[in-house]
Structure formats: structure tokens, C-alpha cells
Design a protein around this motif. Structure first.
Motif, PDB file in Angstrom:
ATOM      1  N   ARG A 169     -10.267   5.585  -3.508  1.00  0.00           N
ATOM      2  CA  ARG A 169     -10.463   6.015  -2.156  1.00  0.00           C
ATOM      3  C   ARG A 169      -9.241   5.178  -1.034  1.00  0.00           C
ATOM      4  O   ARG A 169      -9.558   5.650  -0.062  1.00  0.00           O
ATOM      5  CB  ARG A 169     -11.816   5.343  -1.615  1.00  0.00           C
ATOM      6  N   SER A 170      -8.449   4.802  -1.660  1.00  0.00           N
ATOM      7  CA  SER A 170      -7.293   3.663  -0.825  1.00  0.00           C
ATOM      8  C   SER A 170      -5.889   4.523  -0.792  1.00  0.00           C
ATOM      9  O   SER A 170      -5.408   5.504  -1.844  1.00  0.00           O
ATOM     10  CB  SER A 170      -7.194   3.004  -1.220  1.00  0.00           C
ATOM     11  N   ASN A 171      -5.373   4.416   0.451  1.00  0.00           N
ATOM     12  CA  ASN A 171      -4.101   5.304   0.944  1.00  0.00           C
ATOM     13  C   ASN A 171      -3.225   4.278   0.859  1.00  0.00           C
ATOM     14  O   ASN A 171      -1.805   4.387   1.264  1.00  0.00           O
ATOM     15  CB  ASN A 171      -4.196   5.772   2.053  1.00  0.00           C
ATOM     16  N   THR A 172      -3.289   2.691   0.402  1.00  0.00           N
ATOM     17  CA  THR A 172      -2.445   1.569   0.670  1.00  0.00           C
ATOM     18  C   THR A 172      -1.961   1.480  -1.732  1.00  0.00           C
ATOM     19  O   THR A 172      -2.777   1.306  -2.402  1.00  0.00           O
ATOM     20  CB  THR A 172      -3.094   0.396   0.563  1.00  0.00           C
ATOM     21  N   ILE A 173      -0.484   1.880  -1.636  1.00  0.00           N
ATOM     22  CA  ILE A 173       0.067   0.646  -2.920  1.00  0.00           C
ATOM     23  C   ILE A 173       0.800   0.043  -2.349  1.00  0.00           C
ATOM     24  O   ILE A 173       1.264  -0.253  -1.653  1.00  0.00           O
ATOM     25  CB  ILE A 173       0.952   2.121  -3.602  1.00  0.00           C
ATOM     26  N   PHE A 174       0.477  -1.671  -3.251  1.00  0.00           N
ATOM     27  CA  PHE A 174       1.244  -2.208  -3.007  1.00  0.00           C
ATOM     28  C   PHE A 174       2.216  -2.674  -4.605  1.00  0.00           C
ATOM     29  O   PHE A 174       1.491  -2.251  -5.441  1.00  0.00           O
ATOM     30  CB  PHE A 174       0.709  -3.719  -2.443  1.00  0.00           C
ATOM     31  N   PHE A 175       2.997  -2.962  -4.297  1.00  0.00           N
ATOM     32  CA  PHE A 175       4.485  -3.377  -4.886  1.00  0.00           C
ATOM     33  C   PHE A 175       5.157  -4.918  -4.736  1.00  0.00           C
ATOM     34  O   PHE A 175       5.777  -5.486  -3.791  1.00  0.00           O
ATOM     35  CB  PHE A 175       4.883  -2.377  -5.087  1.00  0.00           C
ATOM     36  N   ARG A 176       5.918  -5.291  -5.875  1.00  0.00           N
ATOM     37  CA  ARG A 176       7.182  -6.215  -5.818  1.00  0.00           C
ATOM     38  C   ARG A 176       8.212  -5.776  -4.320  1.00  0.00           C
ATOM     39  O   ARG A 176       8.588  -5.035  -4.382  1.00  0.00           O
ATOM     40  CB  ARG A 176       7.862  -6.739  -6.820  1.00  0.00           C
ATOM     41  N   LYS A 177       8.540  -7.002  -3.517  1.00  0.00           N
ATOM     42  CA  LYS A 177       8.958  -6.479  -2.710  1.00  0.00           C
ATOM     43  C   LYS A 177      10.330  -6.314  -3.089  1.00  0.00           C
ATOM     44  O   LYS A 177      11.471  -6.696  -3.990  1.00  0.00           O
ATOM     45  CB  LYS A 177       8.809  -7.945  -1.469  1.00  0.00           C
ATOM     46  N   PRO A 178      10.855  -5.558  -1.910  1.00  0.00           N
ATOM     47  CA  PRO A 178      11.957  -4.350  -2.570  1.00  0.00           C
ATOM     48  C   PRO A 178      13.594  -5.316  -1.561  1.00  0.00           C
ATOM     49  O   PRO A 178      13.054  -5.950  -0.967  1.00  0.00           O
ATOM     50  CB  PRO A 178      11.911  -2.746  -2.539  1.00  0.00           C
TER      51      PRO A 178
END
Length: 441
Positions: A379-388
Motif C-alpha cells: 500500500r506504500s508509495n515509499t521506497i527507502f535504501f542506503r544513501k547514495p
């Protein structure tokens, strides 16, 4: 009072519009830098550049799409009727007649009833108003909960929320003078109902003001409302939902039940007591505003207690709102988003937005797995990941945070896939990642 029917009958510039003969000639403002403070650079040209760069904003939940021609035509109709050309004021309860005739309470009532229906509030038992912001809506929900719970028990409630809740909740808890009971989170960042149950048992002498989050700020987690309600059985409580972003688009998806007031299995059962939704996030309303919606029965009980604190006879009713004077232009403008054609467009935006979130997640898993991309639910529109790299963070205005992952503090960024973030923008973002990044150690 100026009604929709009356002002829609006005034609041309409208009887209340400002006459061109009353304004100075050549009123074209040119910024004179010599008149500005030395530390401030005033430049409309710089602001104009933002129009070509706005779609690159990926780190914050703001819909950067330019609004439709229909919205601006609606604005012109409002302007022709005089709204926003002289002082308007929506002081007090929008469901009561106002002593100030220059208001837009009729628009405000109607949009609350329409959105109340969207969120499953019962017909004839809906109350709310258009606030100045999502935080303002949260403030009213928490203040209402505190007032009701203290009125019922004579004891101030304790505030229950998680570390993933929006930072405004901590500010409002402090403003309201409430003791905090911090609830642990599940691996996805949502509230742990079992820990809530234990903390409630540890604090039996105080009622519980619980603030659940539908779409946490950084991870996009969803607190499980039905399990929270199970934990609250037997306790005097008020459950407020902060659904700032997700509350905008979920009603237009197969996951509408997440923000529905009524239980899908038992419509007579209420899932929460009040809800806050931001207007400037998913909807793309061009200035901060918020929906606050609750039941009329809750409001009536609250207003009876509120009247003991604040009963200004000169406005002819107990206002029931914390703020006194309220913006009357925003409700008239936001009324546009409650129309059938606007609702159809919102549904289209919600579908494409979630499809693009799936696309981004799949592509990042396939090509940038070393960044550990995560989408915590469908249901989420958010993707988090290691900082580029800092270059990418700056170009795309990415939000960053240190997260404790596997007992290690690591810096992460996230992309919030809003309606303006189409495949072209997301492809450009990933092309930059590919050019810029090497696998992290």
C-alpha cells in the motif's frame, strides 16, 4: 451568506471583482535588489526556474503536478465572486450559522460531508473542518481526545505512539502536557499491538490517547488499526489516525479499508475516533491545509466540555475549534477536489502512483540491490535504501535518516513516488544512480 448557487450565477468579472480603473497603471512588480536586505536574494526569475525542475523532487510527499485548467477556472469563479479580493473568515463551527456573513462555511460543510462519506463515516453523524495543515488537524484530534477522556474519567490521558510517528506528534504531546508511553515497532516500522497491550496494562489508572500512523514518515509503515482496537478493549481510549499522505490516496484503491471509519466485517463497529489527512500532499493542493473529520456525536460531547472553557457569545455559538479565525479561501478552493471529475482524476493518480512505486522497487532490486531497497507493504508509495552520493541527494531533494538496521546505524534515503514521479523521472533517477554509485562496503 454567499452560497454556491448565488455566486455561480455571477458573470464576467463579477459584481465584487476589483475594477481595473481602481488600480494603479503599470502595476508590474519588478524586484529591486537595492531595496532588499543584503543577505536576501529576491528573484522571481529564480522562482520561475522551479517550474522546470519541480518534477525532480522525490524525497518528500508533495504532489508537484501542475493543477488542471478546471481548478484554475474554479479559482477564477471564486475570484469573480469576490472570494480572496476582500476579507473572508470561517471563524467557528462550519456547521453553524456564523455572525460573520463573509464566510465559505457552506463549501466547507459540503466538502467535509463528501470526504466523510469517502472515509466511511455514517450519514448524519459526520463533523469536521478544513484546517491550516496536517499538524493542525492532528492537534485538534489530540486535543479532542484529551478533552473527552478527561471529561469522562476526571484523569488526564497518557499519549501512546511510536518513534516512527511524525515529529509533530511529539510537539503536540508536549503542547498538551501529556505523558508519553512510547510503543515498540514491528520490523516494518508499524506499531506493535502486543507491546501496546502490555503498556496499557502497565498504566491502568490513566485513559489512553492513542495516535496511530497510516503511512509512517520515512518507511511508509501502516499501524494495524483493527489489532490496536483489540488491544484497547476494556480501556477508556480515543484513537486518532494520522493519515497525512496515505489517507489521500488509499480511499481510491483496493486498500480503502485501511482508512475506513466503519469495519468492513461489522459496519456498526467504529475503527477509530478521528482522522487527519493533508491536502497539500497527495491531492496537490497548492498551499498547506488539512482535513479533520470525526463523528458529530464525538464533536457534540467534546463541544459541551469545550464550552466550559471557551464560549464567546459575540460569535453566536461555541466554535468547537482551537483556532478562532480560519482561512475561508482554502475551503472554497479545496471544494473543487470533492467534485466527481476531480475524484476520478484522484483515482487515476492513485493507481498510476502505486504502479510506479512497484516499478521503481523492482528496478532497484534488479539493478541496485547493494543499496538494500525496501518497500514495507503493497500500500506504500515509499521506497527507502542506503544513501547514495550527495550529488543525487541534492538533485532529487532526497530525505535522509540514520536507521538502526540489524543493530547497526546506517544512513538511508527514500523516494516517495508521488503522481508527478512518472517513469521518465524515475528512469532519470536510476540512470544517475547507475552513473554515480559503486557498491557500498
Amino acid at each position: 451568506m454567499l452560497t454556491r448557487r448565488r455566486f455561480l450565477g455571477y458573470g464576467g468579472a463579477g459584481i465584487l471583482a476589483v475594477s481595473s480603473g481602481c488600480r494603479p497603471q503599470h502595476l508590474d512588480w519588478v524586484v529591486n535588489q537595492a531595496e532588499a536586505s543584503p543577505e536576501i536574494n529576491l528573484s522571481l526569475a529564480d522562482k520561475a526556474k522551479l517550474k522546470t525542475q519541480k518534477n525532480l523532487l522525490l524525497g518528500y510527499p508533495v504532489n508537484m503536478n501542475t493543477l488542471s485548467d478546471d481548478f484554475f477556472a474554479w479559482r477564477r469563479q471564486l475570484l469573480d465572486a469576490g472570494i480572496n479580493t476582500f476579507a473572508y473568515n470561517n471563524v467557528g463551527n462550519p456547521f453553524k450559522d456564523s455572525a460573520i456573513p463573509n464566510n465559505t462555511h457552506d463549501f466547507e460543510q459540503e466538502l467535509i460531508l463528501r470526504f466523510g462519506k469517502l472515509y466511511g463515516f455514517p450519514p448524519g453523524n459526520t463533523w469536521g473542518f478544513l484546517s491550516h495543515s496536517g499538524t493542525d488537524s492532528n492537534m485538534h484530534g489530540m486535543y479532542m481526545g484529551r478533552t473527552l477522556l478527561k471529561g469522562r474519567t476526571g484523569v488526564l490521558p497518557k499519549a501512546y505512539f511510536t518513534k516512527e510517528a511524525h515529529y509533530s506528534i511529539q510537539i503536540l504531546r508536549d503542547l498538551l502536557g501529556l505523558e508519553t508511553v512510547l510503543i515498540e515497532t514491528l520490523p516494518d516500522g508499524g506499531m506493535d499491538p502486543n507491546d501496546l497491550k502490555q503498556k496499557l496494562a502497565d498504566n491502568p489508572s490513566h485513559p489512553a490517547l492513542v495516535i496511530a500512523t497510516i503511512g509512517t514518515t520515512f518507511k511508509g509503515a501502516i499501524d494495524q488499526v483493527d489489532r490496536i482496537q483489540e488491544a484497547l478493549k476494556g480501556y477508556t481510549s480515543h484513537l486518532h489516525l494520522d493519515a497525512a499522505l496515505f489517507g489521500g490516496y488509499l480511499p481510491f484503491t483496493a486498500h480503502a479499508g485501511e482508512v475506513s471509519y466503519q469495519s468492513q466485517s461489522n459496519p456498526a463497529l467504529a475503527r477509530y475516533d478521528s482522522i487527519a489527512v493533508s491536502c497539500h500532499k497527495f491531492f496537490g493542493f497548492p498551499s498547506p491545509a488539512g482535513l479533520f473529520i470525526t463523528t458529530k456525536s464525538h464533536f457534540d460531547e467534546f463541544n459541551e466540555l469545550f464550552s466550559q472553557i471557551h464560549n464567546p457569545e459575540y460569535i453566536h455559538h461555541v466554535p468547537g475549534t482551537i483556532t478562532c479565525s480560519r482561512d475561508a479561501v482554502k475551503p472554497a478552493e479545496f471544494y473543487f477536489f470533492s467534485t466527481p471529475s476531480a475524484m476520478d482524476k484522484l483515482a487515476e493518480d492513485a493507481r498510476s502512483m502505486l504502479q510506479n512505486a512497484v516499478y521503481l522497487m523492482e528496478q532497484m532490486q534488479s539493478h541496485f540491490s547493494y543499496l538494500q531497497p525496501t518497500r514495507v507493504n503493497d500500500r506504500s508509495n515509499t521506497i527507502f535504501f542506503r544513501k547514495p552520493s550527495d550529488r543525487i541527494v541534492e538533485k532529487y531533494s532526497l530525505a535522509t535518516m540514520h536507521l538502526d538496521i540489524n543493530h547497526q546505524k546506517q544512513e538511508y534515503a527514500h523516494v516517495v513516488v508521488m503522481p508527478h514521479a512518472d517513469r521518465k523521472v524515475l528512469t532519470e533517477f536510476m540512470t544517475d544512480l547507475d552513473k554515480d554509485s559503486m557498491p557500498l562496503s
